[in-house]
Write an enzyme that holds these catalytic residues in place. Structure first.
Site, PDB file in Angstrom:
ATOM      1  CG  ASP A  89      42.856  33.144  43.757  1.00  0.00           C
ATOM      2  OD1 ASP A  89      42.319  32.348  44.329  1.00  0.00           O
ATOM      3  OD2 ASP A  89      42.336  34.373  43.475  1.00  0.00           O
ATOM      4  CE  LYS A 151      40.701  36.440  41.091  1.00  0.00           C
ATOM      5  NZ  LYS A 151      41.704  36.502  42.051  1.00  0.00           N
TER       6      LYS A 151
END
EC number: 4.1.2.4
Length: 214
Positions: A89, A151
C-alpha cells in the site's frame, strides 16, 4: 456474507510493539481475515507468525505522508517484498497532485509498480485532503499506472472513507481497479455497506468487532 474475507486487519501506530503485532496476527488467524497490514519493519515478524495460513501480509510504504522521493518508495517496497509482503500500500504524492504535476504522480506510482513484479499494489489517495476533481484525476492516473486497488485513506488524516467518495471512485475506475475502503470503519454493519456498493476490501483496526467463534 462472510465479511471476514474482505478485511485488511491493520496496525500502523508508530508506538506498536512486537507484542501488539503478535496479537494482531493471532486475531487475523482466529477470524480468518484476508490480510494484516503493518509497517515494513514488522513484515518479517508477521511472515513468521502467519506462515502456513491463508492470511496475506500487506506493508505500507511512503507512509503516512507520501511525499518522500520515489526512489525511497521503490527501495522500501522491494525490501518489504523481500521480507515477505504479499501486497504493498503506497501513499500518493499529494503535493504533486495538487501542483497538477501529473507526470510525476504517474511516475511515482509506476516506478513502485514496476519494482513489485506481480504483487498487488494499492494506491492510497487520502480522500479527506482532496476535492472531487482531484479524486477523479488521481483515479485516472491510477488507471494509467495499472494499479490493483485504490485505497481511500491512510487513517492518519482528518477522516477516511465515505460512501459518497467510494461511489465517485467506482464511477471513475469501474471494474478496472478494485477499491479498498479505509478510515473509520469499525463494525460489521458499516463494512457491509461498503461491500454492498462494490468495495473489494475493507481496512480496519483492532477496534473492529466481528462475531466469530474463538
Amino acid at each position: 456474507m462472510d465479511i471476514s474475507k474482505y478485511i485488511d486487519y491493520t496496525l500502523l501506530d508508530p508506538t506498536s510493539t512486537e507484542r501488539n503485532i503478535i496479537d494482531l496476527c493471532h486475531e487475523a488467524k482466529r477470524n480468518s481475515f484476508y490480510a494484516v497490514c503493518v509497517n515494513s519493519s514488522y513484515v518479517a515478524l508477521a511472515k513468521q507468525l502467519l506462515e502456513k495460513t491463508d492470511v496475506k501480509i500487506c506493508s505500507v510504504i511512503g507512509f503516512p505522508l507520501g511525499s518522500m522521493a520515489t526512489a525511497s518508495k521503490v527501495y522500501e517496497a522491494k525490501q518489504a517484498i523481500s521480507d515477505g509482503a504479499d501486497e504493498i500500500d503506497m501513499v500518493i504524492n499529494l503535493g504533486f497532485l495538487k501542483s497538477k504535476n501529473y507526470v510525476s504522480v504517474l511516475k511515482d506510482i509506476t516506478d513502485v509498480k514496476l519494482a513489485m513484479g506481480d504483487k498487488p499494489l494499492k494506491v492510497i489517495l487520502e480522500v479527506s485532503e482532496l476535492n472531487k476533481n482531484e479524486i477523479i484525476k488521481a483515479c485516472e492516473i491510477s488507471l494509467d499506472a495499472n494499479v490493483d486497488y485504490i485505497k481511500t485513506s491512510s487513517g492518519f488524516s482528518k477522516s477516511g472513507a465515505t460512501l459518497t467518495v467510494v461511489k465517485i471512485i467506482k464511477k471513475t475506475v469501474k471494474d478496472f481497479i478494485k477499491i479498498c475502503a479505509s478510515g473509520g470503519i469499525n463494525d460489521v454493519e458499516t463494512a457491509t455497506k461498503y461491500v454492498d456498493i462494490g468495495v473489494s476490501r475493507v481496512a480496519t483496526s483492532s477496534e473492529f468487532k466481528i462475531k466469530q467463534s474463538v
